[in-house]
Design an enzyme around this catalytic site. Structure first.
Site, mmCIF file in Angstrom:
data_model
loop_
_atom_site.group_PDB
_atom_site.id
_atom_site.type_symbol
_atom_site.label_atom_id
_atom_site.label_comp_id
_atom_site.label_asym_id
_atom_site.label_seq_id
_atom_site.Cartn_x
_atom_site.Cartn_y
_atom_site.Cartn_z
ATOM 1 N N GLU A 41 30.931 60.733 30.726
ATOM 2 C CA GLU A 41 32.069 60.265 31.514
ATOM 3 C C GLU A 41 33.242 59.758 31.024
ATOM 4 O O GLU A 41 32.867 59.256 29.679
ATOM 5 C CB GLU A 41 31.538 59.196 32.616
ATOM 6 C CG GLU A 41 32.418 58.685 33.639
ATOM 7 C CD GLU A 41 31.504 57.487 34.387
ATOM 8 O OE1 GLU A 41 32.026 57.208 35.158
ATOM 9 O OE2 GLU A 41 30.494 56.890 33.744
ATOM 10 N N LYS A 111 33.112 62.311 41.330
ATOM 11 C CA LYS A 111 32.153 61.276 41.379
ATOM 12 C C LYS A 111 31.946 60.821 42.880
ATOM 13 O O LYS A 111 33.172 60.226 43.596
ATOM 14 C CB LYS A 111 32.308 60.223 40.500
ATOM 15 C CG LYS A 111 31.276 59.003 40.266
ATOM 16 C CD LYS A 111 31.618 58.260 39.258
ATOM 17 C CE LYS A 111 30.704 57.003 39.230
ATOM 18 N NZ LYS A 111 31.084 56.168 38.249
ATOM 19 N N CYS A 148 27.103 58.918 36.032
ATOM 20 C CA CYS A 148 26.842 57.278 35.923
ATOM 21 C C CYS A 148 26.180 56.733 37.066
ATOM 22 O O CYS A 148 25.082 56.918 37.227
ATOM 23 C CB CYS A 148 28.121 56.718 35.593
ATOM 24 S SG CYS A 148 27.870 55.158 34.734
#
Length: 261
Positions: A41, A111, A148
């Protein structure tokens, strides 16, 4: 599937990041017979301080970062997955890009779960993506994408598996802190065990982040793991291993509670 997981520490200088990514990826080439290369990321540009304006540095999907990935994907002959900040008219997206071995942008994942936790508020700086699991075929294998903080939401991993994923790819910038390494390892291996999938996790290293990029097999065993330093770890993800794990442990087919839309 032959994979390489690239651990690195990004900077807030995007041009310097591109140079250092190219230098690190120089260790990989067509002779490595790779199918997939995964970077963390925010590989394009570090998050920086909370007041660092990420909208100002975000890039379009045809910008210099994606062009670098396209050049490297063609050179290596593998699909490349990496995290960037994608430019919009407002707050940027925290986006994973999937670039095929022909250099073409094949898919993006924006995300879903923004990191509004542990005293930080990513939603002040980013826009959340649509709630839609993204699965992409790479070298004939269905691969699900997570970023994440998504890792803390098992329903996303299960949604990806229900959409066909046999491998979960998790680029991250997992912030360092008390118990954070334990959370990272535990959650990655749990997602592997409960879904009987391979998990490929590429983390940022250095002083701010947890590092410890790793690959876990469908039993939750760690195949290989980095520490904090820049590194490239490699693994082979055999479809037969996944099939065997699901034959011995058919927990997915034994489910009695399923999501109903």
């Amino acid at each position: 599937m032959h994979v390489a997981v690239v651990q690195r520490a990004s900077d807030i200088d995007s041009a310097a990041n591109r140079d250092s990514i190219a230098a690190q990826l120089a260790a990989l080439g067509p002779g490595d017979d790779l199918d997939l290369v995964v970077l963390p990321e925010a590989a394009m540009h570090d998050f920086g301080a909370p007041d660092h304006d990420l909208a100002a540095v975000a890039e379009p999907l045809d910008g210099p970062f994606v062009q670098l990935l396209a050049d490297e994907a063609r050179r290596i002959g593998a699909t490349v997955v990496a995290g960037m900040f994608e430019r919009t008219d407002g707050l940027p997206f925290n986006t994973l890009v999937v670039v095929g071995p022909d250099g073409e942008l094949r898919r993006t994942y924006r995300k879903i779960h923004l990191y509004d936790s542990f005293g930080y508020k990513e939603s002040d700086r980013m826009a959340a993506g649509e709630v839609e699991p993204v699965v992409v075929e790479i070298a004939g294998r269905p691969v699900g994408l997570m970023t994440c903080y998504d890792l803390r939401f098992p329903e996303l991993a299960r949604g990806l598996v229900d959409a066909g994923a046999e491998i979960l790819v998790v680029p991250a910038a997992w912030v360092a802190g008390d118990r954070k390494l334990e959370h990272w390892r535990t959650l990655l291996t749990a997602r592997a065990i409960e879904n009987t999938v391979h998990v490929v996790a590429a983390g940022q290293g250095g002083d701010r982040y947890t590092g410890h990029s790793l690959v876990a097999d469908p039993w939750g065993s760690i195949v290989d793991e980095a520490d904090l330093a820049p590194a490239i770890i490699r693994a082979t993800l055999a479809a037969a291993d996944l099939a065997h794990a699901r034959d011995v442990n058919p927990s997915l087919s034994n489910r009695r509670i399923r999501h109903r839309s």
